[in-house]
Design a protein around this motif. Structure first.
Motif, PDB file in Angstrom:
ATOM      1  N   LYS A  76       0.836  -1.199   0.000  1.00 61.64           N
ATOM      2  CA  LYS A  76       0.000   0.000   0.000  1.00 61.64           C
ATOM      3  C   LYS A  76       0.873   1.253   0.000  1.00 61.64           C
ATOM      4  O   LYS A  76       0.631   2.190  -0.772  1.00 61.64           O
ATOM      5  CB  LYS A  76      -0.930  -0.022   1.219  1.00 61.64           C
ATOM      6  N   LEU A  77       1.898   1.287   0.854  1.00 65.45           N
ATOM      7  CA  LEU A  77       2.807   2.439   0.910  1.00 65.45           C
ATOM      8  C   LEU A  77       3.531   2.641  -0.419  1.00 65.45           C
ATOM      9  O   LEU A  77       3.697   3.771  -0.880  1.00 65.45           O
ATOM     10  CB  LEU A  77       3.836   2.262   2.029  1.00 65.45           C
ATOM     11  N   ARG A  78       3.982   1.553  -1.016  1.00 63.10           N
ATOM     12  CA  ARG A  78       4.711   1.650  -2.286  1.00 63.10           C
ATOM     13  C   ARG A  78       3.822   2.203  -3.404  1.00 63.10           C
ATOM     14  O   ARG A  78       4.320   2.766  -4.366  1.00 63.10           O
ATOM     15  CB  ARG A  78       5.290   0.298  -2.684  1.00 63.10           C
ATOM     16  N   GLY A  79       2.508   2.037  -3.263  1.00 59.60           N
ATOM     17  CA  GLY A  79       1.573   2.551  -4.257  1.00 59.60           C
ATOM     18  C   GLY A  79       1.126   3.978  -3.993  1.00 59.60           C
ATOM     19  O   GLY A  79       0.315   4.520  -4.753  1.00 59.60           O
ATOM     20  N   MET A  80       1.632   4.580  -2.933  1.00 58.58           N
ATOM     21  CA  MET A  80       1.226   5.942  -2.559  1.00 58.58           C
ATOM     22  C   MET A  80       2.375   6.925  -2.780  1.00 58.58           C
ATOM     23  O   MET A  80       3.535   6.526  -2.822  1.00 58.58           O
ATOM     24  CB  MET A  80       0.832   5.993  -1.072  1.00 58.58           C
ATOM     25  N   ARG A  81       2.017   8.190  -2.864  1.00 57.28           N
ATOM     26  CA  ARG A  81       3.017   9.273  -2.882  1.00 57.28           C
ATOM     27  C   ARG A  81       3.069   9.874  -1.475  1.00 57.28           C
ATOM     28  O   ARG A  81       2.053   9.912  -0.783  1.00 57.28           O
ATOM     29  CB  ARG A  81       2.637  10.331  -3.909  1.00 57.28           C
ATOM     30  N   PRO A  82       4.220  10.375  -1.064  1.00 60.59           N
ATOM     31  CA  PRO A  82       4.343  10.937   0.289  1.00 60.59           C
ATOM     32  C   PRO A  82       3.419  12.117   0.555  1.00 60.59           C
ATOM     33  O   PRO A  82       3.163  12.449   1.700  1.00 60.59           O
ATOM     34  CB  PRO A  82       5.808  11.364   0.385  1.00 60.59           C
ATOM     35  N   THR A  83       2.930  12.750  -0.497  1.00 64.39           N
ATOM     36  CA  THR A  83       2.051  13.906  -0.330  1.00 64.39           C
ATOM     37  C   THR A  83       0.581  13.503  -0.193  1.00 64.39           C
ATOM     38  O   THR A  83      -0.262  14.350   0.087  1.00 64.39           O
ATOM     39  CB  THR A  83       2.202  14.853  -1.539  1.00 64.39           C
ATOM     40  N   GLU A  84       0.281  12.228  -0.386  1.00 65.83           N
ATOM     41  CA  GLU A  84      -1.113  11.764  -0.317  1.00 65.83           C
ATOM     42  C   GLU A  84      -1.605  11.708   1.124  1.00 65.83           C
ATOM     43  O   GLU A  84      -0.851  11.353   2.037  1.00 65.83           O
ATOM     44  CB  GLU A  84      -1.244  10.360  -0.916  1.00 65.83           C
ATOM     45  N   ALA A  85      -2.899  12.009   1.279  1.00 69.79           N
ATOM     46  CA  ALA A  85      -3.539  11.843   2.593  1.00 69.79           C
ATOM     47  C   ALA A  85      -3.468  10.358   2.942  1.00 69.79           C
ATOM     48  O   ALA A  85      -3.669   9.504   2.089  1.00 69.79           O
ATOM     49  CB  ALA A  85      -4.986  12.309   2.527  1.00 69.79           C
ATOM     50  N   GLY A  86      -3.153  10.064   4.162  1.00 67.78           N
ATOM     51  CA  GLY A  86      -3.089   8.680   4.608  1.00 67.78           C
ATOM     52  C   GLY A  86      -1.702   8.053   4.544  1.00 67.78           C
ATOM     53  O   GLY A  86      -1.494   6.955   5.065  1.00 67.78           O
ATOM     54  N   TYR A  87      -0.746   8.734   3.908  1.00 68.39           N
ATOM     55  CA  TYR A  87       0.608   8.183   3.803  1.00 68.39           C
ATOM     56  C   TYR A  87       1.220   7.998   5.190  1.00 68.39           C
ATOM     57  O   TYR A  87       1.687   6.908   5.532  1.00 68.39           O
ATOM     58  CB  TYR A  87       1.474   9.102   2.939  1.00 68.39           C
ATOM     59  N   ASP A  88       1.196   9.070   5.992  1.00 71.01           N
ATOM     60  CA  ASP A  88       1.760   9.000   7.339  1.00 71.01           C
ATOM     61  C   ASP A  88       1.036   7.942   8.163  1.00 71.01           C
ATOM     62  O   ASP A  88       1.668   7.127   8.849  1.00 71.01           O
ATOM     63  CB  ASP A  88       1.657  10.353   8.046  1.00 71.01           C
ATOM     64  N   ASP A  89      -0.302   7.946   8.091  1.00 69.47           N
ATOM     65  CA  ASP A  89      -1.095   6.988   8.880  1.00 69.47           C
ATOM     66  C   ASP A  89      -0.783   5.546   8.489  1.00 69.47           C
ATOM     67  O   ASP A  89      -0.737   4.660   9.347  1.00 69.47           O
ATOM     68  CB  ASP A  89      -2.592   7.264   8.728  1.00 69.47           C
ATOM     69  N   THR A  90      -0.572   5.306   7.200  1.00 68.80           N
ATOM     70  CA  THR A  90      -0.249   3.943   6.748  1.00 68.80           C
ATOM     71  C   THR A  90       1.113   3.514   7.280  1.00 68.80           C
ATOM     72  O   THR A  90       1.283   2.382   7.734  1.00 68.80           O
ATOM     73  CB  THR A  90      -0.303   3.858   5.210  1.00 68.80           C
ATOM     74  N   LEU A  91       2.078   4.429   7.247  1.00 64.06           N
ATOM     75  CA  LEU A  91       3.395   4.106   7.824  1.00 64.06           C
ATOM     76  C   LEU A  91       3.259   3.822   9.314  1.00 64.06           C
ATOM     77  O   LEU A  91       3.834   2.855   9.827  1.00 64.06           O
ATOM     78  CB  LEU A  91       4.400   5.235   7.594  1.00 64.06           C
ATOM     79  N   PHE A  92       2.493   4.647  10.024  1.00 65.68           N
ATOM     80  CA  PHE A  92       2.346   4.445  11.467  1.00 65.68           C
ATOM     81  C   PHE A  92       1.638   3.122  11.768  1.00 65.68           C
ATOM     82  O   PHE A  92       1.985   2.433  12.734  1.00 65.68           O
ATOM     83  CB  PHE A  92       1.611   5.619  12.114  1.00 65.68           C
ATOM     84  N   GLU A  93       0.670   2.743  10.947  1.00 64.95           N
ATOM     85  CA  GLU A  93       0.005   1.449  11.123  1.00 64.95           C
ATOM     86  C   GLU A  93       1.002   0.310  10.906  1.00 64.95           C
ATOM     87  O   GLU A  93       1.054  -0.650  11.679  1.00 64.95           O
ATOM     88  CB  GLU A  93      -1.165   1.320  10.135  1.00 64.95           C
ATOM     89  N   LEU A  94       1.822   0.429   9.864  1.00 66.51           N
ATOM     90  CA  LEU A  94       2.858  -0.576   9.603  1.00 66.51           C
ATOM     91  C   LEU A  94       3.795  -0.685  10.799  1.00 66.51           C
ATOM     92  O   LEU A  94       4.090  -1.788  11.277  1.00 66.51           O
ATOM     93  CB  LEU A  94       3.651  -0.215   8.340  1.00 66.51           C
ATOM     94  N   MET A  95       4.254   0.441  11.306  1.00 65.01           N
ATOM     95  CA  MET A  95       5.225   0.404  12.392  1.00 65.01           C
ATOM     96  C   MET A  95       4.611  -0.082  13.699  1.00 65.01           C
ATOM     97  O   MET A  95       5.299  -0.714  14.505  1.00 65.01           O
ATOM     98  CB  MET A  95       5.891   1.773  12.552  1.00 65.01           C
ATOM     99  N   ARG A  96       3.320   0.157  13.927  1.00 66.10           N
ATOM    100  CA  ARG A  96       2.661  -0.439  15.103  1.00 66.10           C
ATOM    101  C   ARG A  96       2.694  -1.962  15.001  1.00 66.10           C
ATOM    102  O   ARG A  96       2.996  -2.656  15.977  1.00 66.10           O
ATOM    103  CB  ARG A  96       1.212   0.051  15.218  1.00 66.10           C
ATOM    104  N   ASP A  97       2.394  -2.477  13.804  1.00 66.35           N
ATOM    105  CA  ASP A  97       2.455  -3.926  13.588  1.00 66.35           C
ATOM    106  C   ASP A  97       3.878  -4.448  13.784  1.00 66.35           C
ATOM    107  O   ASP A  97       4.094  -5.495  14.384  1.00 66.35           O
ATOM    108  CB  ASP A  97       1.961  -4.282  12.181  1.00 66.35           C
ATOM    109  N   VAL A  98       4.841  -3.704  13.254  1.00 67.95           N
ATOM    110  CA  VAL A  98       6.245  -4.104  13.377  1.00 67.95           C
ATOM    111  C   VAL A  98       6.651  -4.145  14.850  1.00 67.95           C
ATOM    112  O   VAL A  98       7.281  -5.115  15.300  1.00 67.95           O
ATOM    113  CB  VAL A  98       7.166  -3.147  12.576  1.00 67.95           C
TER     114      VAL A  98
END
Length: 198
Positions: free
Chosen positions: A93-115
């Motif tokens: 999902k992150l690889r399919g997004m641009r850093p300027t897109e809404a939800g980019y930060d939230d997706t990274l934070f969700e990934l890192m919570r899982d990690v």
């Protein structure tokens, strides 16, 4: 008793390699700032994603099968691969997004919570269990993992270097560029003095 190979003695143990990967990923994540430039965000996220992909593949191909052979009933082993699959979904999902897109930060934070949850299970349950059950074999498993890491990372060397550069704040890049230019100047200057003095 199985004697560890020379490569096994020179490589980090499998469990220490896994711990080092965890530390590297968390250290990279701690550099991430919501107000960073899109370029910096992209570099850090790509670095995290690639590190997690290689790490998961090493565990799934080498470490988990070895540990499963010793203790297949451990629930932490049974849930490790499904946790990897969820991380891979978020990475895609992150690889399919641009850093300027809404939800980019939230997706990274969700990934890192899982990690972080996955790391806590591994470091408190799986790694101590592996050290208890596989002691002498961990060096050889580490050597196998190191060899496989090189095979996985080598074709992506350019990508890794680009991500590292992108992930550096501009101030750090400017400082590094300045130091490189100063070093080059001093080397040329010292080289010219040496030739004149000779």
């Amino acid at each position: 008793m199985n004697m560890p190979s020379i490569a096994g003695k020179l490589s980090p143990t499998a469990t220490n390699m896994i711990r080092m990967d965890h530390t590297h990923t968390m250290a990279t994540f701690h550099q991430y700032e919501i107000d960073a430039s899109p370029r910096t965000k992209q570099g850090l996220v790509n670095t995290i994603c690639l590190a997690l992909e290689i790490h998961a593949q090493l565990e799934e191909e080498i470490f988990y099968p070895a540990l499963r052979a010793m203790d297949s009933s451990n629930p932490a082993i049974q849930k490790a691969v499904p946790e990897h699959n969820e991380m891979k979904r978020l990475i895609a999902k992150l690889r399919g997004m641009r850093p300027t897109e809404a939800g980019y930060d939230d997706t990274l934070f969700e990934l890192m919570r899982d990690v972080m949850h996955h790391v806590a299970d591994e470091e408190t349950i799986l790694l101590p269990e592996a050290e208890r059950l596989m002691g002498d074999r961990l060096g050889d498993l580490g050597a196998q993992m190191l060899k496989r890491r090189v095979e996985l990372a080598a074709p992506r060397g350019g990508e890794i270097a680009t991500n590292m550069l992108r992930g550096m704040p501009k101030s750090t890049m400017m400082l590094a560029a300045g130091a490189l230019m100063a070093g080059t100047y001093l080397m040329k200057r010292n080289g010219n003095h040496t030739r004149h003095d000779a």
